[in-house]
Design a protein around this motif. Structure first.
Motif, PDB file in Angstrom:
ATOM      1  N   ALA A 735       0.821  -1.213   0.000  1.00  0.00           N
ATOM      2  CA  ALA A 735       0.000   0.000   0.000  1.00  0.00           C
ATOM      3  C   ALA A 735       0.858   1.268   0.000  1.00  0.00           C
ATOM      4  O   ALA A 735       0.627   2.201  -0.766  1.00  0.00           O
ATOM      5  CB  ALA A 735      -0.927  -0.007   1.217  1.00  0.00           C
ATOM      6  N   THR A 736       1.856   1.307   0.868  1.00  0.00           N
ATOM      7  CA  THR A 736       2.694   2.506   0.984  1.00  0.00           C
ATOM      8  C   THR A 736       3.833   2.404  -0.018  1.00  0.00           C
ATOM      9  O   THR A 736       4.690   1.520   0.090  1.00  0.00           O
ATOM     10  CB  THR A 736       3.245   2.637   2.409  1.00  0.00           C
ATOM     11  OG1 THR A 736       2.160   2.646   3.335  1.00  0.00           O
ATOM     12  CG2 THR A 736       4.066   3.906   2.550  1.00  0.00           C
ATOM     13  N   GLN A 737       3.848   3.316  -1.006  1.00  0.00           N
ATOM     14  CA  GLN A 737       4.820   3.224  -2.096  1.00  0.00           C
ATOM     15  C   GLN A 737       5.483   4.582  -2.332  1.00  0.00           C
ATOM     16  O   GLN A 737       4.867   5.635  -2.150  1.00  0.00           O
ATOM     17  CB  GLN A 737       4.144   2.769  -3.393  1.00  0.00           C
ATOM     18  CG  GLN A 737       3.454   1.417  -3.311  1.00  0.00           C
ATOM     19  CD  GLN A 737       2.782   1.048  -4.613  1.00  0.00           C
ATOM     20  OE1 GLN A 737       2.934   1.742  -5.620  1.00  0.00           O
ATOM     21  NE2 GLN A 737       2.015  -0.037  -4.601  1.00  0.00           N
ATOM     22  N   ILE A 738       6.742   4.509  -2.726  1.00  0.00           N
ATOM     23  CA  ILE A 738       7.460   5.685  -3.248  1.00  0.00           C
ATOM     24  C   ILE A 738       7.842   5.340  -4.680  1.00  0.00           C
ATOM     25  O   ILE A 738       8.671   4.460  -4.910  1.00  0.00           O
ATOM     26  CB  ILE A 738       8.695   6.006  -2.393  1.00  0.00           C
ATOM     27  CG1 ILE A 738       8.275   6.390  -0.975  1.00  0.00           C
ATOM     28  CG2 ILE A 738       9.505   7.115  -3.032  1.00  0.00           C
ATOM     29  CD1 ILE A 738       9.448   6.651  -0.051  1.00  0.00           C
ATOM     30  N   GLN A 739       7.223   6.007  -5.633  1.00  0.00           N
ATOM     31  CA  GLN A 739       7.439   5.692  -7.045  1.00  0.00           C
ATOM     32  C   GLN A 739       8.530   6.592  -7.626  1.00  0.00           C
ATOM     33  O   GLN A 739       8.551   7.807  -7.365  1.00  0.00           O
ATOM     34  CB  GLN A 739       6.140   5.872  -7.822  1.00  0.00           C
ATOM     35  CG  GLN A 739       5.026   4.928  -7.373  1.00  0.00           C
ATOM     36  CD  GLN A 739       3.761   5.096  -8.181  1.00  0.00           C
ATOM     37  OE1 GLN A 739       3.679   5.973  -9.050  1.00  0.00           O
ATOM     38  NE2 GLN A 739       2.764   4.267  -7.896  1.00  0.00           N
ATOM     39  N   GLY A 745      17.191  14.431 -18.996  1.00  0.00           N
ATOM     40  CA  GLY A 745      18.398  15.000 -18.405  1.00  0.00           C
ATOM     41  C   GLY A 745      19.067  14.067 -17.401  1.00  0.00           C
ATOM     42  O   GLY A 745      19.844  14.543 -16.566  1.00  0.00           O
ATOM     43  N   GLY A 746      18.738  12.773 -17.463  1.00  0.00           N
ATOM     44  CA  GLY A 746      19.362  11.827 -16.533  1.00  0.00           C
ATOM     45  C   GLY A 746      18.868  11.963 -15.113  1.00  0.00           C
ATOM     46  O   GLY A 746      19.541  11.521 -14.180  1.00  0.00           O
ATOM     47  N   ARG A 747      17.713  12.548 -14.914  1.00  0.00           N
ATOM     48  CA  ARG A 747      17.160  12.737 -13.581  1.00  0.00           C
ATOM     49  C   ARG A 747      15.895  11.902 -13.425  1.00  0.00           C
ATOM     50  O   ARG A 747      15.352  11.382 -14.402  1.00  0.00           O
ATOM     51  CB  ARG A 747      16.849  14.213 -13.325  1.00  0.00           C
ATOM     52  CG  ARG A 747      18.092  15.110 -13.281  1.00  0.00           C
ATOM     53  CD  ARG A 747      17.727  16.558 -13.028  1.00  0.00           C
ATOM     54  NE  ARG A 747      16.858  17.080 -14.115  1.00  0.00           N
ATOM     55  CZ  ARG A 747      16.227  18.249 -14.070  1.00  0.00           C
ATOM     56  NH1 ARG A 747      16.372  19.023 -13.005  1.00  0.00           N
ATOM     57  NH2 ARG A 747      15.471  18.648 -15.065  1.00  0.00           N
ATOM     58  N   SER A 748      15.435  11.795 -12.162  1.00  0.00           N
ATOM     59  CA  SER A 748      14.220  11.032 -11.847  1.00  0.00           C
ATOM     60  C   SER A 748      13.385  11.837 -10.884  1.00  0.00           C
ATOM     61  O   SER A 748      13.893  12.687 -10.137  1.00  0.00           O
ATOM     62  CB  SER A 748      14.561   9.656 -11.236  1.00  0.00           C
ATOM     63  OG  SER A 748      15.315   8.901 -12.152  1.00  0.00           O
ATOM     64  N   ARG A 749      12.086  11.553 -10.886  1.00  0.00           N
ATOM     65  CA  ARG A 749      11.147  12.239  -9.985  1.00  0.00           C
ATOM     66  C   ARG A 749      10.570  11.193  -9.040  1.00  0.00           C
ATOM     67  O   ARG A 749      10.184  10.091  -9.465  1.00  0.00           O
ATOM     68  CB  ARG A 749      10.033  12.920 -10.783  1.00  0.00           C
ATOM     69  CG  ARG A 749       9.017  13.635  -9.869  1.00  0.00           C
ATOM     70  CD  ARG A 749       7.873  14.260 -10.656  1.00  0.00           C
ATOM     71  NE  ARG A 749       8.349  15.319 -11.535  1.00  0.00           N
ATOM     72  CZ  ARG A 749       8.372  15.240 -12.856  1.00  0.00           C
ATOM     73  NH1 ARG A 749       7.956  14.125 -13.467  1.00  0.00           N
ATOM     74  NH2 ARG A 749       8.831  16.238 -13.600  1.00  0.00           N
ATOM     75  N   ILE A 750      10.525  11.496  -7.741  1.00  0.00           N
ATOM     76  CA  ILE A 750       9.950  10.583  -6.744  1.00  0.00           C
ATOM     77  C   ILE A 750       8.634  11.164  -6.276  1.00  0.00           C
ATOM     78  O   ILE A 750       8.462  12.390  -6.197  1.00  0.00           O
ATOM     79  CB  ILE A 750      10.904  10.357  -5.559  1.00  0.00           C
ATOM     80  CG1 ILE A 750      11.222  11.677  -4.850  1.00  0.00           C
ATOM     81  CG2 ILE A 750      12.176   9.689  -6.014  1.00  0.00           C
ATOM     82  CD1 ILE A 750      12.027  11.476  -3.572  1.00  0.00           C
ATOM     83  N   ALA A 751       7.714  10.271  -5.960  1.00  0.00           N
ATOM     84  CA  ALA A 751       6.390  10.679  -5.495  1.00  0.00           C
ATOM     85  C   ALA A 751       5.912   9.638  -4.492  1.00  0.00           C
ATOM     86  O   ALA A 751       6.091   8.439  -4.684  1.00  0.00           O
ATOM     87  CB  ALA A 751       5.405  10.788  -6.658  1.00  0.00           C
ATOM     88  N   PRO A 753       4.422   9.139  -0.010  1.00  0.00           N
ATOM     89  CA  PRO A 753       4.356   9.716   1.333  1.00  0.00           C
ATOM     90  C   PRO A 753       5.711  10.272   1.754  1.00  0.00           C
ATOM     91  O   PRO A 753       6.737   9.607   1.627  1.00  0.00           O
ATOM     92  CB  PRO A 753       3.958   8.512   2.209  1.00  0.00           C
ATOM     93  CG  PRO A 753       3.328   7.544   1.282  1.00  0.00           C
ATOM     94  CD  PRO A 753       3.986   7.739  -0.034  1.00  0.00           C
ATOM     95  N   GLY A 754       5.696  11.503   2.274  1.00  0.00           N
ATOM     96  CA  GLY A 754       6.911  12.120   2.749  1.00  0.00           C
ATOM     97  C   GLY A 754       7.751  12.777   1.680  1.00  0.00           C
ATOM     98  O   GLY A 754       8.792  13.352   1.986  1.00  0.00           O
ATOM     99  N   CYS A 755       7.354  12.687   0.416  1.00  0.00           N
ATOM    100  CA  CYS A 755       8.119  13.296  -0.681  1.00  0.00           C
ATOM    101  C   CYS A 755       7.504  14.643  -1.035  1.00  0.00           C
ATOM    102  O   CYS A 755       6.284  14.759  -1.177  1.00  0.00           O
ATOM    103  CB  CYS A 755       8.137  12.369  -1.904  1.00  0.00           C
ATOM    104  SG  CYS A 755       8.864  10.764  -1.576  1.00  0.00           S
ATOM    105  N   GLN A 756       8.324  15.663  -1.225  1.00  0.00           N
ATOM    106  CA  GLN A 756       7.837  16.975  -1.609  1.00  0.00           C
ATOM    107  C   GLN A 756       8.862  17.648  -2.520  1.00  0.00           C
ATOM    108  O   GLN A 756      10.048  17.299  -2.505  1.00  0.00           O
ATOM    109  CB  GLN A 756       7.572  17.837  -0.376  1.00  0.00           C
ATOM    110  CG  GLN A 756       8.811  18.098   0.472  1.00  0.00           C
ATOM    111  CD  GLN A 756       8.489  18.907   1.707  1.00  0.00           C
ATOM    112  OE1 GLN A 756       7.338  19.208   1.974  1.00  0.00           O
ATOM    113  NE2 GLN A 756       9.509  19.277   2.453  1.00  0.00           N
ATOM    114  N   GLY A 757       8.367  18.578  -3.298  1.00  0.00           N
ATOM    115  CA  GLY A 757       9.237  19.266  -4.241  1.00  0.00           C
ATOM    116  C   GLY A 757      10.182  20.239  -3.567  1.00  0.00           C
ATOM    117  O   GLY A 757       9.892  20.785  -2.502  1.00  0.00           O
ATOM    118  N   VAL A 758      11.340  20.422  -4.184  1.00  0.00           N
ATOM    119  CA  VAL A 758      12.342  21.353  -3.682  1.00  0.00           C
ATOM    120  C   VAL A 758      12.516  22.463  -4.708  1.00  0.00           C
ATOM    121  O   VAL A 758      12.791  22.181  -5.891  1.00  0.00           O
ATOM    122  CB  VAL A 758      13.687  20.640  -3.431  1.00  0.00           C
ATOM    123  CG1 VAL A 758      14.722  21.646  -2.932  1.00  0.00           C
ATOM    124  CG2 VAL A 758      13.491  19.529  -2.408  1.00  0.00           C
ATOM    125  N   ALA A 759      12.326  23.719  -4.286  1.00  0.00           N
ATOM    126  CA  ALA A 759      12.411  24.841  -5.231  1.00  0.00           C
ATOM    127  C   ALA A 759      13.850  25.068  -5.647  1.00  0.00           C
ATOM    128  O   ALA A 759      14.765  24.857  -4.866  1.00  0.00           O
ATOM    129  CB  ALA A 759      11.829  26.100  -4.591  1.00  0.00           C
TER     130      ALA A 759
END
Length: 759
Positions: A735-739, A745-751, A753-759
């Motif tokens: 149930a609890t997942q971090i995708q 550009g060789g980068r990845s995005r995580i999404a 619980p506990g993940c938030q964007g950094v300006a």
């Protein structure tokens, strides 16, 4: 003779009494035998009666105890039936709780998702507050830096005006010249002053100078100061003083100018910094305002999602009559549902247990009731037999009384036997008395006859002896018998002299015996004829023999001493040998320990210690492996202490190396080892987190289910389990997942619980 006749009559009377006593005993013997038989029967019957009464009492006590047990069991059954009724009523009332048996896991997953979402909302709300605080802080910083820039701008203006005033004051003082020019003029005047002072010192030499002749010092033929035209020193001093005053004032103005320039430069630099910070604060304010807007929008989305999930949860909980509550504490709700499920399962188990116990109790009550009936019948039968025994005892007792009354046959027989014994004793005593009197009478009669014969035979001897005594007395010089008696020694002296004579006689006899013995020994030695040599020849030989004997005795004593010392040395050696054996045993123990764990670089001990921990970890790993599959068992390699082998129970217990395992088998073994490691803890180290990177793709569905169930069990034990995998089945099960999503550009995005964007 009269006594003999009386004793003969007493003996005849004692014989008659003994005969009468024996006749009485013979007459009583049949009656006594019959009475004894009856008494024995009575004793047997009474003993049987006592045993029967004791058995009846025991049976009655046992019956009473069983009846009490029966009553207790019936009371227990009533209480158990009431408890069962309460449990059944609870089960009927809480029938909807049965829904939790199959659906609590899904509810837990939803509630955990809601709790995670609430935590995320809390974190997001905190992020909003932090962003708002950052925005306010950025605004305050911007205002502060704006005011600071204005302030520094005014300070820079004041410093520039002061600098201009100082420059304007310095210009008329220098009169379009430089300060270093005035300092050069001063230096020239100082040199001129020094020269004048030197000239003044050479007054005598100047007086000797003559025009046209060379100077002895410089060789010049012109002598301008020879006639006394020396410049005045006061004029030079005045000029130096005036220059000093001008230079000092100019230096003061230049110092003030440098200070003003420094202040103006500092104010300009601070103003530039303030303007830079003002620009940065303005950018931070815009960033904070944008972050507040984004966090606020994200928080609204999370709250909307939470409301949707809450509504879905309470719709799912409608069978349990759980009312929707906006402010519900999901952890408390989940614990309440778990408690309801535990209560339901506990009551179901209690209902089954009480049902079985009630059935067993009914069977026990029936068995006790049957046993009570048997015991009652047996007790009644024993009581009937007791009554019959009492009647038989009464009949036998009446028969015995009719025959012999209350008399004791043993006492009667003892009395009659005692009477016979007394009569026989009197008879024997009378016979002995009569025999003794008869013997005394015959002895007295024989003595009288003997004395009469002796008196008749000794009358002539007495006359002869009296004649010889008279002749001896007369020859000894005694006139009569009385003078002889007067001359005799007293008895004590006679006895002493007699004893002395006897002692001398005894000693004489002993000496004669010793002399005879020595003579016999001498004759015996002479008869042996050991040597014909004389004493003079034998004496030196005897002395030499004595010396040799003394030497042998000394040697024997020395040998005995040496033997004693040898015994003591052997005892000490035995003690030392025992100590040596003890040391050898201790050395052997250390040698075995060295063989097991000893080495110069500590490798053996390290392997031994690691082997203990490794063995403990294998034990934990086997318990986890047994939950996933009964096929494999991990064992230590027999040759390598830190190597593993796998026992395959599906291949007749064959031992396989871990190098020969397939990918799925290797993953299961690795997972079991990791789980075993997670169960190990010490005083300072506790493994509470476990991360698994890939490996699930090699498992079949059944093995994957077992692995996930094991991980879920660890999660319920409070451990944090992290799984990194590309397997889609895991995505559906966790149930609890971090995708992690790759972007350009060789980068990845995580999404998650506990993940938030950094300006």
């Amino acid at each position: 003779e009269t006594d003999a006749q009386a004793t003969a009559e007493a003996s005849r009377q004692a014989d008659d009494d003994a005969h009468k006593a024996k006749g009485a005993l013979e007459t009583e013997k049949p009656i006594l035998a019959q009475v004894r038989s009856l008494d024995q029967r009575l004793d047997d019957q009474k003993e049987a009666l006592r045993e029967g009464e004791a058995a009846c009492r025991r049976d009655a006590a046992r019956l009473a105890a069983d009846e009490q047990a029966m009553m207790a069991e019936e009371a227990r059954r009533v209480g158990m039936a009431e408890e069962l009724a309460r449990v059944e009523a609870y089960c009927i009332e809480h029938r909807p709780d049965e829904w939790l048996v199959a659906n609590l896991a899904g509810v837990e997953e939803q509630v955990n998702g809601l709790i995670a979402k609430q935590r995320e909302i809390v974190r997001k709300a905190q992020a909003v507050q932090d962003a708002q605080a950052a925005s306010r802080k950025a605004t305050e910083a911007l205002d502060a830096w704006t005011a600071e820039a204005e302030k520094l701008k005014r300070e820079q203006a004041r410093a520039a005006a002061q600098l201009q005033r100082e420059k304007e004051a310095l210009a008329p003082l220098l009169e379009n010249r430089l300060l270093r020019e005035y300092r050069a003029d001063k230096d020239a005047l100082l040199r001129e002053k020094a020269l004048l002072a030197q000239i003044a010192k050479l007054e005598d030499l100047r007086a000797k100078l003559e025009d046209g002749k060379p100077c002895p010092l410089c060789g010049a033929e012109a002598h301008p100061y020879a006639a006394g035209n020396v410049p005045a020193a006061d004029e030079v001093d005045r000029k130096i003083t005036a220059l000093d005053e001008r230079i000092e004032k100019a230096e003061e103005h230049e110092a003030a100018i440098r200070k003003c320039e420094a202040a103006e430069s500092k104010a300009r630099s601070q103003q530039a910094d303030a303007e830079k910070h003002e620009a940065l604060a303005a950018g931070e304010k815009k960033t904070a305002e944008r972050a507040v807007a984004e966090a606020d929008a994200s928080l609204r989305e999370l709250r909307d999602e939470l409301a949707t999930r809450r509504q879905s949860l309470f719709e799912k909980l409608q069978p349990l009559s759980v009312a929707e509550d906006v402010d519900a504490d999901f952890a408390t709700l989940l614990e309440t549902l778990r408690e309801r499920l535990r209560q339901w399962q506990s009551r179901l188990g209690e209902q089954a247990r009480l049902g079985k116990a009630l059935a067993a109790l009914d069977a026990a009550i029936r068995e006790i009731a049957g046993a009570l009936e048997v015991q009652r019948a047996s007790l009644e039968d024993k009581r009937t037999k007791l009554e019959e025994a009492r009647r038989e005892i009464a009949e036998t007792s009446d028969r015995r009384k009719n025959i012999y009354g209350d008399k004791d046959p043993v006492a009667e027989e003892r009395r009659l036997s005692q009477a016979i014994a007394d009569a026989e004793g009197r008879q024997e005593e009378a016979r002995d008395r009569h025999g003794q009197i008869q013997r005394q009478w015959h002895l007295a009669k024989d003595r009288i006859d003997s004395l009469k014969t002796a008196i008749a035979g000794r009358e002539s001897e007495l006359g002869r002896l009296e004649t010889e005594f008279a002749a001896a007395r007369a020859s000894a010089g005694f006139a009569d018998e009385s003078s002889f008696l007067a001359a005799r020694l007293d008895p004590g002296e006679r006895e002493a002299l007699t004893a002395r004579a006897n002692e001398l006689e005894r000693r004489l006899t002993e000496l004669k015996a010793r002399r005879d013995d020595r003579e016999k020994r001498l004759q015996s030695e002479q008869a042996r004829r050991l040597t014909d040599e004389t004493l003079e020849v034998l004496q030196p030989r005897f002395e030499r023999g004595e010396a040799a004997l003394k030497s042998l005795r000394d040697e024997l004593a020395d040998l005995r001493t040496r033997l004693r010392q040898n015994d003591e040395a052997r005892k000490r050696l035995k003690g030392k040998q025992a100590a040596i054996e003890a040391q050898e045993r201790e050395c052997g123990r250390w040698a075995r320990l060295h063989e097991l764990i000893g080495s110069a670089d500590g490798t053996k001990f390290r392997n031994f210690a690691q082997g203990l921990t490794f063995e403990m970890m294998i034990g934990h790993a086997n318990r986890q492996l047994r939950k996933m599959s009964d096929r494999y068992l991990l064992v230590l390699d027999e040759t390598e202490p830190l190597e593993l082998d796998v026992v395959d129970n599906y291949q007749a217990g064959a031992t396989r190396s871990t190098k020969n395992l397939s990918g799925g088998e290797s993953f299961i073994v690795s997972l079991a080892l990791a789980l075993g490691l997670s169960h190990m803890s010490s005083r300072n180290v506790r493994v509470d987190s476990l991360f698994l990177d890939e490996g699930f793709g090699t498992l079949d569905d059944e093995a994957l289910d077992m692995a996930l169930e094991t991980l879920a069990g660890l999660r319920q034990d409070g451990k944090l389990i992290g799984v990194i995998s590309h397997v889609l089945a895991l995505k559906e099960r966790i149930a609890t997942q971090i995708q992690v999503t790759p972007v350009s550009g060789g980068r990845s995005r995580i999404a998650g619980p506990g993940c938030q964007g950094v300006a």
